[in-house]
Design a protein around this motif. Structure first.
Motif, mmCIF file in Angstrom:
data_model
loop_
_atom_site.group_PDB
_atom_site.id
_atom_site.type_symbol
_atom_site.label_atom_id
_atom_site.label_comp_id
_atom_site.label_asym_id
_atom_site.label_seq_id
_atom_site.Cartn_x
_atom_site.Cartn_y
_atom_site.Cartn_z
ATOM 1 N N LEU A 72 52.195 24.382 28.609
ATOM 2 C CA LEU A 72 52.500 24.142 27.201
ATOM 3 C C LEU A 72 53.848 23.454 26.981
ATOM 4 O O LEU A 72 54.045 22.791 25.962
ATOM 5 C CB LEU A 72 52.476 25.475 26.440
ATOM 6 C CG LEU A 72 51.134 26.210 26.444
ATOM 7 C CD1 LEU A 72 51.287 27.587 25.809
ATOM 8 C CD2 LEU A 72 50.082 25.395 25.704
ATOM 9 N N ALA A 73 54.787 23.654 27.905
ATOM 10 C CA ALA A 73 56.109 23.019 27.800
ATOM 11 C C ALA A 73 56.497 22.502 29.183
ATOM 12 O O ALA A 73 57.397 23.035 29.836
ATOM 13 C CB ALA A 73 57.144 24.020 27.273
ATOM 14 N N PRO A 74 55.810 21.474 29.663
ATOM 15 C CA PRO A 74 55.950 21.033 31.057
ATOM 16 C C PRO A 74 57.334 20.530 31.437
ATOM 17 O O PRO A 74 57.675 20.494 32.629
ATOM 18 C CB PRO A 74 54.903 19.913 31.168
ATOM 19 C CG PRO A 74 54.681 19.446 29.766
ATOM 20 C CD PRO A 74 54.829 20.660 28.918
ATOM 21 N N HIS A 75 58.144 20.138 30.468
ATOM 22 C CA HIS A 75 59.468 19.607 30.787
ATOM 23 C C HIS A 75 60.554 20.698 30.811
ATOM 24 O O HIS A 75 61.693 20.421 31.193
ATOM 25 C CB HIS A 75 59.846 18.515 29.784
ATOM 26 C CG HIS A 75 58.897 17.357 29.777
ATOM 27 N ND1 HIS A 75 58.728 16.530 30.871
ATOM 28 C CD2 HIS A 75 58.035 16.914 28.829
ATOM 29 C CE1 HIS A 75 57.817 15.604 30.588
ATOM 30 N NE2 HIS A 75 57.382 15.818 29.357
ATOM 31 N N ALA A 76 60.188 21.899 30.411
ATOM 32 C CA ALA A 76 61.159 22.993 30.398
ATOM 33 C C ALA A 76 61.479 23.428 31.829
ATOM 34 O O ALA A 76 60.587 23.512 32.675
ATOM 35 C CB ALA A 76 60.626 24.169 29.599
ATOM 36 N N ARG A 77 62.743 23.708 32.072
ATOM 37 C CA ARG A 77 63.169 24.219 33.375
ATOM 38 C C ARG A 77 63.231 25.746 33.290
ATOM 39 O O ARG A 77 63.996 26.289 32.495
ATOM 40 C CB ARG A 77 64.521 23.620 33.753
ATOM 41 C CG ARG A 77 64.487 22.113 33.955
ATOM 42 C CD ARG A 77 65.876 21.521 33.964
ATOM 43 N NE ARG A 77 65.879 20.101 34.253
ATOM 44 C CZ ARG A 77 65.681 19.150 33.353
ATOM 45 N NH1 ARG A 77 65.465 19.494 32.089
ATOM 46 N NH2 ARG A 77 65.700 17.886 33.697
ATOM 47 N N ILE A 78 62.426 26.410 34.098
ATOM 48 C CA ILE A 78 62.342 27.866 34.052
ATOM 49 C C ILE A 78 63.307 28.471 35.057
ATOM 50 O O ILE A 78 63.283 28.137 36.248
ATOM 51 C CB ILE A 78 60.908 28.344 34.353
ATOM 52 C CG1 ILE A 78 59.940 27.796 33.302
ATOM 53 C CG2 ILE A 78 60.850 29.867 34.389
ATOM 54 C CD1 ILE A 78 58.487 28.129 33.586
ATOM 55 N N LEU A 79 64.148 29.353 34.566
ATOM 56 C CA LEU A 79 65.113 30.058 35.402
ATOM 57 C C LEU A 79 64.878 31.553 35.208
ATOM 58 O O LEU A 79 65.239 32.113 34.176
ATOM 59 C CB LEU A 79 66.540 29.669 34.996
ATOM 60 C CG LEU A 79 67.716 30.252 35.789
ATOM 61 C CD1 LEU A 79 67.603 29.942 37.273
ATOM 62 C CD2 LEU A 79 69.038 29.725 35.251
ATOM 63 N N PHE A 80 64.207 32.174 36.175
ATOM 64 C CA PHE A 80 63.964 33.604 36.071
ATOM 65 C C PHE A 80 65.287 34.364 36.167
ATOM 66 O O PHE A 80 66.195 33.974 36.911
ATOM 67 C CB PHE A 80 63.035 34.080 37.187
ATOM 68 C CG PHE A 80 61.572 33.879 36.901
ATOM 69 C CD1 PHE A 80 60.894 34.753 36.062
ATOM 70 C CD2 PHE A 80 60.885 32.815 37.453
ATOM 71 C CE1 PHE A 80 59.545 34.576 35.788
ATOM 72 C CE2 PHE A 80 59.531 32.623 37.190
ATOM 73 C CZ PHE A 80 58.866 33.511 36.354
ATOM 74 N N MET A 81 65.373 35.462 35.416
ATOM 75 C CA MET A 81 66.555 36.324 35.479
ATOM 76 C C MET A 81 66.070 37.768 35.411
ATOM 77 O O MET A 81 65.614 38.239 34.371
ATOM 78 C CB MET A 81 67.521 36.012 34.346
ATOM 79 C CG MET A 81 68.839 36.784 34.446
ATOM 80 S SD MET A 81 70.132 36.057 33.406
ATOM 81 C CE MET A 81 69.324 36.114 31.812
ATOM 82 N N SER A 82 66.135 38.465 36.542
ATOM 83 C CA SER A 82 65.541 39.797 36.631
ATOM 84 C C SER A 82 66.377 40.685 37.533
ATOM 85 O O SER A 82 67.139 40.212 38.379
ATOM 86 C CB SER A 82 64.115 39.693 37.172
ATOM 87 O OG SER A 82 63.585 40.960 37.473
ATOM 88 N N GLN A 83 66.203 42.008 37.362
ATOM 89 C CA GLN A 83 66.850 42.957 38.260
ATOM 90 C C GLN A 83 66.112 43.048 39.591
ATOM 91 O O GLN A 83 66.635 43.583 40.565
ATOM 92 C CB GLN A 83 66.887 44.347 37.625
ATOM 93 C CG GLN A 83 65.508 44.954 37.363
ATOM 94 C CD GLN A 83 65.595 46.276 36.629
ATOM 95 O OE1 GLN A 83 66.682 46.711 36.270
ATOM 96 N NE2 GLN A 83 64.470 46.914 36.421
ATOM 97 N N GLU A 84 64.886 42.540 39.663
ATOM 98 C CA GLU A 84 64.098 42.603 40.895
ATOM 99 C C GLU A 84 64.710 41.699 41.961
ATOM 100 O O GLU A 84 65.124 40.577 41.676
ATOM 101 C CB GLU A 84 62.654 42.172 40.631
ATOM 102 C CG GLU A 84 61.934 42.977 39.568
ATOM 103 C CD GLU A 84 61.676 44.406 39.993
ATOM 104 O OE1 GLU A 84 61.793 44.702 41.197
ATOM 105 O OE2 GLU A 84 61.360 45.233 39.126
#
Length: 302
Positions: A72-84
């Motif tokens: 749906l937003a192919p140009h977005a850069r995904i940066l996960f941020m988790s305690q895992e």
């Protein structure tokens, strides 16, 4: 030039902290989402440049969110941020097309460098996670005691552990009351976890916390879910065990039985991670409880 950053985090206090830090950069325009469904909707509508994405979100798990956002937003850069910090979870996150992974404990140091890296087309992974990801040494077992103020806290903490295990293709066993089991299953389904499939495959089992635990059958159950995860394709699966029986025994004054159960947990294999929920606040004045706490690798309060 303004850069839009969507911060997806269900814990309001942490989300506020991250947004406050980001607002120090004048070029950043901040958007917030408190659950997975809201994240997908805002990502499609607003087409952000960067998405800071938590994993264990209400309504839709972070992995499912990432899968939809890539479409749906192919140009977005995904940066996960988790305690895992599990290497399997990190690999899964990156395999979904994410540009990076920040461990929350390192967020103070890694937030801005991580965003700058992914905006520059580079991959960023927190050093604490990278060390875990690059080593072949067996992971030490976790045996945590968590003090929960109410039923909701018990269900929420167990849901986080079970979701993390199943989404990493590991196995899980829960030792809960019938009412908590019902709420737990509902919460996992709400998060988008394939709990019904896991039960059918045998990678997730539940036992009644109000019934005395048979040690032999318990060990057989652990072997069973581990074998099921292996059959499902995980080479060296771990087992997440979440239980509230020891805490309920202690709260009822049956301390000897509680200690006996904790000792059994202490003898489990190194690939079994244990979360023990106790329905009372921790107090140093109780010598028995203090002794129980020393047998755990971590003590925390929900």
């Amino acid at each position: 030039m303004a850069l839009t950053i969507l911060v997806v985090e269900d814990h309001a206090a942490f989300r506020h902290l991250i947004c406050t830090e980001l607002q120090q950069r004048a070029e950043f325009q901040i958007i917030e989402a408190a659950d997975g469904l809201e994240a997908v909707q805002k990502a499609e509508a607003l087409q952000p440049d960067v998405i800071l994405l938590d994993l264990n979100l209400p309504k839709m798990h972070g992995f499912k969110v990432a899968e939809q956002i890539r479409r749906l937003a192919p140009h977005a850069r995904i940066l996960f941020m988790s305690q895992e910090s599990s290497s399997d979870i990190v690999r899964k996150a990156l395999s979904l097309g994410a540009h990076g992974y920040i461990q929350k404990m390192s967020a103070a140091a890694d937030l801005m460098p991580g965003i700058d890296a992914v905006l520059g087309g580079q991959r960023f992974v927190s050093r604490s996670v990278a060390v875990i990801e690059s080593t072949d040494a067996p992971t030490s077992r976790r045996h945590e005691i968590l003090f929960c103020p109410d039923d909701a806290a018990i269900v929420d903490s167990f849901a986080r552990d079970v979701a993390a295990a199943l989404n990493a293709a590991d196995a899980a066993i829960v030792l809960v009351t019938e009412s908590h089991r019902t709420s737990l299953l509902q919460e996992l389904r709400t998060q988008g976890v394939d709990i019904d499939g896991a039960i059918e495959r045998g990678t997730c089992l539940s036992c009644d916390a109000d019934v005395a635990l048979d040690p032999v059958r318990f060990l057989e159950a652990i072997d069973s879910v581990r074998a099921a995860a292996t059959r499902a394709g995980k080479a060296s699966p771990r087992v997440a065990f979440c239980g509230e029986r020891a805490g309920r025994l202690w709260a009822a004054g049956r301390t000897a039985e509680a200690i006996e159960l904790e000792q059994l947990c202490g003898e489990l294999a190194q690939d079994v991670d244990i979360l023990c929920a106790y329905p009372v606040p921790y107090t140093n004045s109780d010598q028995v409880l203090t002794h129980i706490c020393t047998e755990h690798t971590a003590v925390s309060v929900s």
